[in-house]
Design a protein around this motif. Structure first.
Motif, PDB file in Angstrom:
ATOM      1  N   VAL A 194      -0.819   0.940 -10.635  1.00  0.00           N
ATOM      2  CA  VAL A 194      -2.235   0.834 -11.446  1.00  0.00           C
ATOM      3  C   VAL A 194      -2.236   1.290 -11.716  1.00  0.00           C
ATOM      4  CG1 VAL A 194      -2.771  -1.330  -9.569  1.00  0.00           C
ATOM      5  CG2 VAL A 194      -3.155   1.465  -9.337  1.00  0.00           C
ATOM      6  N   ALA A 195      -1.190   2.663 -12.499  1.00  0.00           N
ATOM      7  CA  ALA A 195      -1.364   4.018 -12.575  1.00  0.00           C
ATOM      8  C   ALA A 195      -1.336   3.692 -14.415  1.00  0.00           C
ATOM      9  CB  ALA A 195      -0.452   5.343 -12.558  1.00  0.00           C
ATOM     10  N   GLY A 196      -2.357   3.780 -14.967  1.00  0.00           N
ATOM     11  CA  GLY A 196      -2.923   3.565 -16.933  1.00  0.00           C
ATOM     12  C   GLY A 196      -3.537   1.752 -16.734  1.00  0.00           C
ATOM     13  N   LEU A 197      -3.602   0.851 -16.011  1.00  0.00           N
ATOM     14  CA  LEU A 197      -4.064  -0.169 -16.183  1.00  0.00           C
ATOM     15  C   LEU A 197      -5.252  -0.135 -16.933  1.00  0.00           C
ATOM     16  CD1 LEU A 197      -2.168  -2.422 -13.140  1.00  0.00           C
ATOM     17  CD2 LEU A 197      -1.104  -2.253 -15.522  1.00  0.00           C
ATOM     18  N   ALA A 209      -2.499  -8.564  -3.963  1.00  0.00           N
ATOM     19  CA  ALA A 209      -1.635  -7.581  -3.314  1.00  0.00           C
ATOM     20  C   ALA A 209      -2.448  -7.650  -2.115  1.00  0.00           C
ATOM     21  CB  ALA A 209      -2.119  -5.700  -3.075  1.00  0.00           C
ATOM     22  N   ILE A 210      -4.394  -7.577  -1.332  1.00  0.00           N
ATOM     23  CA  ILE A 210      -4.627  -8.010  -1.053  1.00  0.00           C
ATOM     24  C   ILE A 210      -4.534  -9.448  -0.537  1.00  0.00           C
ATOM     25  CG2 ILE A 210      -6.969  -8.759   0.114  1.00  0.00           C
ATOM     26  CD1 ILE A 210      -8.337  -6.665  -1.212  1.00  0.00           C
ATOM     27  N   ALA A 211      -4.220 -10.362  -1.619  1.00  0.00           N
ATOM     28  CA  ALA A 211      -3.885 -11.923  -1.009  1.00  0.00           C
ATOM     29  C   ALA A 211      -1.929 -12.193  -0.336  1.00  0.00           C
ATOM     30  CB  ALA A 211      -3.958 -12.278  -2.125  1.00  0.00           C
ATOM     31  N   VAL A 212      -1.400 -10.882  -1.373  1.00  0.00           N
ATOM     32  CA  VAL A 212      -0.179 -10.833  -0.141  1.00  0.00           C
ATOM     33  C   VAL A 212       0.327 -11.094   1.056  1.00  0.00           C
ATOM     34  CG1 VAL A 212       1.948  -9.485   0.255  1.00  0.00           C
ATOM     35  CG2 VAL A 212       0.744 -10.591  -2.564  1.00  0.00           C
ATOM     36  N   VAL A 213      -1.135  -9.805   1.163  1.00  0.00           N
ATOM     37  CA  VAL A 213      -0.791  -9.311   3.509  1.00  0.00           C
ATOM     38  C   VAL A 213      -2.114 -10.877   3.896  1.00  0.00           C
ATOM     39  CG1 VAL A 213      -2.297  -8.036   5.158  1.00  0.00           C
ATOM     40  CG2 VAL A 213      -1.504  -7.119   2.637  1.00  0.00           C
ATOM     41  N   VAL A 214      -2.732 -11.022   3.066  1.00  0.00           N
ATOM     42  CA  VAL A 214      -3.589 -12.200   3.395  1.00  0.00           C
ATOM     43  C   VAL A 214      -2.393 -13.388   4.383  1.00  0.00           C
ATOM     44  CG1 VAL A 214      -5.618 -13.475   3.790  1.00  0.00           C
ATOM     45  CG2 VAL A 214      -5.648 -11.112   3.496  1.00  0.00           C
ATOM     46  N   VAL A 215      -2.059 -14.304   3.259  1.00  0.00           N
ATOM     47  CA  VAL A 215      -1.497 -15.324   2.827  1.00  0.00           C
ATOM     48  C   VAL A 215      -0.068 -15.339   3.316  1.00  0.00           C
ATOM     49  CG1 VAL A 215      -0.623 -16.995   1.044  1.00  0.00           C
ATOM     50  CG2 VAL A 215      -2.576 -15.964   0.492  1.00  0.00           C
ATOM     51  N   MET A 252      -0.069  -0.683  -0.255  1.00  0.00           N
ATOM     52  CA  MET A 252      -1.238  -0.529  -0.146  1.00  0.00           C
ATOM     53  C   MET A 252      -1.190   0.896  -1.459  1.00  0.00           C
ATOM     54  SD  MET A 252      -3.596  -2.425   1.307  1.00  0.00           S
ATOM     55  CE  MET A 252      -2.531  -4.087   0.659  1.00  0.00           C
ATOM     56  N   SER A 253      -0.479   1.703  -0.615  1.00  0.00           N
ATOM     57  CA  SER A 253      -0.487   3.210  -1.424  1.00  0.00           C
ATOM     58  C   SER A 253      -0.191   3.014  -2.931  1.00  0.00           C
ATOM     59  CB  SER A 253       1.020   3.560  -1.055  1.00  0.00           C
ATOM     60  OG  SER A 253       0.205   4.546   0.662  1.00  0.00           O
ATOM     61  N   LEU A 254       0.703   2.006  -3.267  1.00  0.00           N
ATOM     62  CA  LEU A 254       1.308   1.742  -4.917  1.00  0.00           C
ATOM     63  C   LEU A 254       0.108   1.236  -5.525  1.00  0.00           C
ATOM     64  CD1 LEU A 254       5.113   0.030  -4.063  1.00  0.00           C
ATOM     65  CD2 LEU A 254       4.163   2.253  -5.119  1.00  0.00           C
ATOM     66  N   VAL A 255      -0.868   0.547  -4.958  1.00  0.00           N
ATOM     67  CA  VAL A 255      -2.281   0.044  -5.445  1.00  0.00           C
ATOM     68  C   VAL A 255      -3.389   0.791  -5.082  1.00  0.00           C
ATOM     69  CG1 VAL A 255      -1.085  -2.149  -5.211  1.00  0.00           C
ATOM     70  CG2 VAL A 255      -2.562  -1.385  -3.953  1.00  0.00           C
ATOM     71  N   GLY A 256      -2.833   1.571  -4.557  1.00  0.00           N
ATOM     72  CA  GLY A 256      -4.204   2.982  -4.140  1.00  0.00           C
ATOM     73  C   GLY A 256      -5.258   2.878  -3.427  1.00  0.00           C
ATOM     74  N   LEU A 257      -4.692   1.663  -2.930  1.00  0.00           N
ATOM     75  CA  LEU A 257      -5.683   0.927  -1.915  1.00  0.00           C
ATOM     76  C   LEU A 257      -5.188   2.350  -0.236  1.00  0.00           C
ATOM     77  CD1 LEU A 257      -6.044  -2.784  -1.299  1.00  0.00           C
ATOM     78  CD2 LEU A 257      -8.246  -0.575  -2.386  1.00  0.00           C
ATOM     79  N   SER A 258      -6.062   2.410   1.238  1.00  0.00           N
ATOM     80  CA  SER A 258      -5.818   2.658   1.810  1.00  0.00           C
ATOM     81  C   SER A 258      -4.910   1.877   2.389  1.00  0.00           C
ATOM     82  CB  SER A 258      -7.218   3.324   2.899  1.00  0.00           C
ATOM     83  OG  SER A 258      -6.528   3.682   4.340  1.00  0.00           O
ATOM     84  N   PRO A 259      -3.237   2.584   3.239  1.00  0.00           N
ATOM     85  CA  PRO A 259      -2.349   1.822   3.963  1.00  0.00           C
ATOM     86  C   PRO A 259      -2.900   1.679   5.092  1.00  0.00           C
ATOM     87  CG  PRO A 259      -1.578   4.048   2.673  1.00  0.00           C
ATOM     88  CD  PRO A 259      -2.783   4.062   2.938  1.00  0.00           C
TER      89      PRO A 259
END
Length: 641
Positions: A194-197, A209-215, A252-259
């Motif tokens: 997500v850097a620079g987006l 990212a959340i959808a990948v985890v849930v679905v 989660m780390s790659l998208v800047g969320l808490s692991p």
């Protein structure tokens, strides 16, 4: 490589010695790990600077722990927690932050520094609290559930804190902070999606990212686990479980969320999976070891030099932070109607700073929000407060809880308005079963118990019982012991059960005494006291389970029943001899060498009898176990084939 082996041996050796010792002393495993770290770090000096690196690695134990916590929570249960999650957790962080910020301003800190310190100290230790709750079986209490809601909200709140803290950089250090931030951004550019987006794109990536985890967790995990389980290779299933947790943490780390938040979410999604228990059993050992390593590194990281030079401020800050947090939590417990001992459990269990405090302090130094010397002292406050937490749990166990239990039971006994043929003293699980059986057969009973909570619980299911101590003569008189035919003694206290047996036998010799024994020694004590019939509470259930185990292992049901009967006959045959020998021995040596020899003889006879075939195949009693007809086994085998 040799150095790694030696270091691993030192950490493991410290844990193996300190943790069981701490558990034996009633201090809990967390304090054992912390003590082990202090001993091998600041005191002996066997470990050094590598503890910081190890601590970052060991923090993954917190991520695994939240995954396991999520597995225990179904989405519906999480939705039901929403009021406490947001209300209780939000108020705790908000009020604690404001109070500590005000205290910081009073002591001359810049407002941004004071506010940052308030945010850091508003957090509590998820690792210590949940681990201790599990060890002490407090997770299901009202206090434990509310504490968990607050901890969960705190873990979620870390994410906006990480976003907010860089904005609080001190003005005079902005230029330097921007330089450091630029270097950090360059570093993260290689590892971030997500850097620079732009903002809208960043939001879409987060949702994806959340959808990948849930679905993915809902639809793809089952086929994957089924595929792996069909291979029959347990180590591959363990590898799959680790892959799942590490993969989600990395995403989660790659998208800047808490692991931790990501794995918790995955755990909730998998809570209804049929592979839930297998996942728990595979992840649990890794979680326990990593958390243990984390606590050792916290203990080893305590700088006694800095502590010695700032002993007054560090101790004062630690006491102040824990006091403020405890008072805020205690006030919230009043507002949210958390009562009695649960209120104290809620306030004391969350009074410490948390492991995320180390992460945030490091982050504030990188962003020039807090000077490094202040951050070092605050780290000591975080570590010391965590170090003191097991002491608060001991204070709760030894002081708070007994006072509430005593006050709950410290009331006048109920007025007994009924009399019955049988008096039942003690209405735990054993007494309840006896009472149900007798009442179902139209036998009038009078039930007494000195645990008010037990009496209240039975009233909820329309089982009438009276609060009172059955060992009190006046209460027995009121219950009609003079006219009763029998008393069933099922008190959860060996000595009081024996004393009651002696009293009833001596004062009311016509009353039959039926008693429950906990073990062979208690059985003999009750018999010596005059009980007419005694049964060990686990004896028959253990025999029945053993018989069913034999049948399940291929022994014919008739033979299994015969072997059970043989064992029971031998026990009865030797019981009187064992009792006589036990009675003849002195109080100091009830289990003498002769008693042990006789017991060994009993075990030998049982083993010999199990190997031999019975010849008394014809039953001699009305309800005896008769042998099968001739050719029965052959017929059974033909039917099964």
């Amino acid at each position: 490589m040799t150095a790694y082996f030696i270091q691993a041996f030192i950490y493991l050796c410290a844990a193996v010695i300190a943790v069981p010792l701490a558990k034996r002393l009633g201090l809990g495993s967390v304090l054992g790990y912390l003590i082990a770290g202090v001993v091998i770090g600041p005191i002996i000096g066997l470990v050094g600077s590598e503890t910081n690196t190890l601590q970052h690695f060991a923090e993954f134990g917190v991520v695994m722990m939240l995954f396991l916590v999520g597995l225990e929570l179904e989405p519906r249960m999480l939705w039901d927690m929403r009021n406490k999650l947001i209300g209780l957790g939000g108020l705790q962080i908000g009020i604690t932050t404001l109070v500590i910020t005000a205290a910081g301003l009073y002591f001359g800190l810049v407002w941004s520094v004071a506010f940052t310190v308030g945010l850091i100290f508003a957090l509590s230790s998820t690792a210590i609290v949940l681990q201790t709750f599990n060890e002490k079986d407090l997770a299901k209490t009202e206090g434990g559930k509310n504490a968990f809601s607050v901890l969960l909200f705190q873990d979620i709140a870390v994410i906006p804190m990480l976003a907010l803290i860089p904005l609080l950089a001190l003005p005079e250090l902005i230029e330097k902070a921007q330089s450091i931030a630029g270097q950090t951004a360059e570093h993260h550019e290689e590892l971030s999606l997500v850097a620079g987006l732009p903002g809208w794109a960043y939001g879409i990536v987060l949702l994806l990212a959340i959808a990948v985890v849930v679905v993915g967790g809902h639809y793809l995990s089952r086929p994957l686990f089924r595929y792996v389980a069909n291979s029959g290779l347990r180590e591959i299933f363990t590898a799959t479980a680790l892959m799942l947790v590490i993969g989600i943490a990395a995403l989660m780390s790659l998208v800047g969320l808490s692991p931790a938040l990501g794995t918790f979410l995955a755990g909730v999604v998998l809570a209804n999976s049929e592979f839930r228990h297998e996942l728990e059993s595979n992840i649990e050992p890794f979680k326990g070891l990593l958390l243990g390593l984390f606590f050792i590194t916290v203990g080893a990281g305590i700088d006694f030099g800095v502590l010695a030079s700032n002993i007054g401020p560090v101790l004062g800050l630690t006491a102040g932070v824990m006091l403020i947090k405890a008072l805020v939590l205690f006030g919230l417990a009043f507002i949210f109607k958390i009562k009695n001992s649960d209120r104290w459990l809620f306030a004391l269990s969350l009074a410490q700073a948390g492991e995320f405090g180390f992460v945030l302090l490091s982050f504030t130094v990188q962003n020039h929000v807090i000077p490094s010397d202040l951050a070092q002292m605050l780290s000591l406050v975080v570590a010391l407060s965590m170090f003191l937490t097991p002491g608060l749990f001991i204070f709760y166990d030894k002081v708070i809880l007994p006072r509430f239990e005593h006050s709950e039971n410290d009331r006048e006994a109920d007025e007994i308005t009924e009399k019955g043929t049988v008096i039942i003293a003690g209405i735990g699980r054993f007494g309840q079963m006896v009472n149900r059986f007798l009442r179902a057969n139209k036998i009038e009973t009078v039930v007494l118990d000195h645990q008010i909570s037990q009496v209240e619980n039975l009233k909820k299911v329309n089982v009438k019982s009276f609060y009172g101590d059955a060992t009190r003569p006046d209460l027995l008189h009121t219950a009609g012991i003079e006219d009763a035919s029998m008393i069933v003694i099922a008190i959860d206290n060996n000595e009081r059960a024996v004393e009651l047996t002696k009293y009833v036998k001596h004062t009311y010799p016509k009353v039959k005494i039926f008693a429950r024994a906990f073990d062979r020694g208690h059985h003999f004590e009750l018999k010596l006291a005059g009980a007419d019939f005694i049964v060990s509470e686990t004896y028959h259930s253990a025999l029945e389970l053993g018989k069913e185990a034999l049948i399940s292992l291929g022994v014919h049901p008739f033979k299994a029943e015969q072997k059970k009967a043989t064992l029971r006959e031998l026990e009865l045959y030797y019981k009187d001899s064992l009792y006589e020998m036990w009675k003849e021995n002195s109080e100091d040596s009830k289990y003498s060498t002769h008693f042990r020899d006789l017991f060994i003889e009993l075990e030998t006879s049982i083993a010999k009898a199990m190997k031999s075939e019975r010849f008394d195949e014809q039953a001699k009693v009305e309800r005896g176990w008769t042998p099968p007809p001739k050719g029965y086994e052959k017929k059974i085998n033909e039917d099964e084939s």
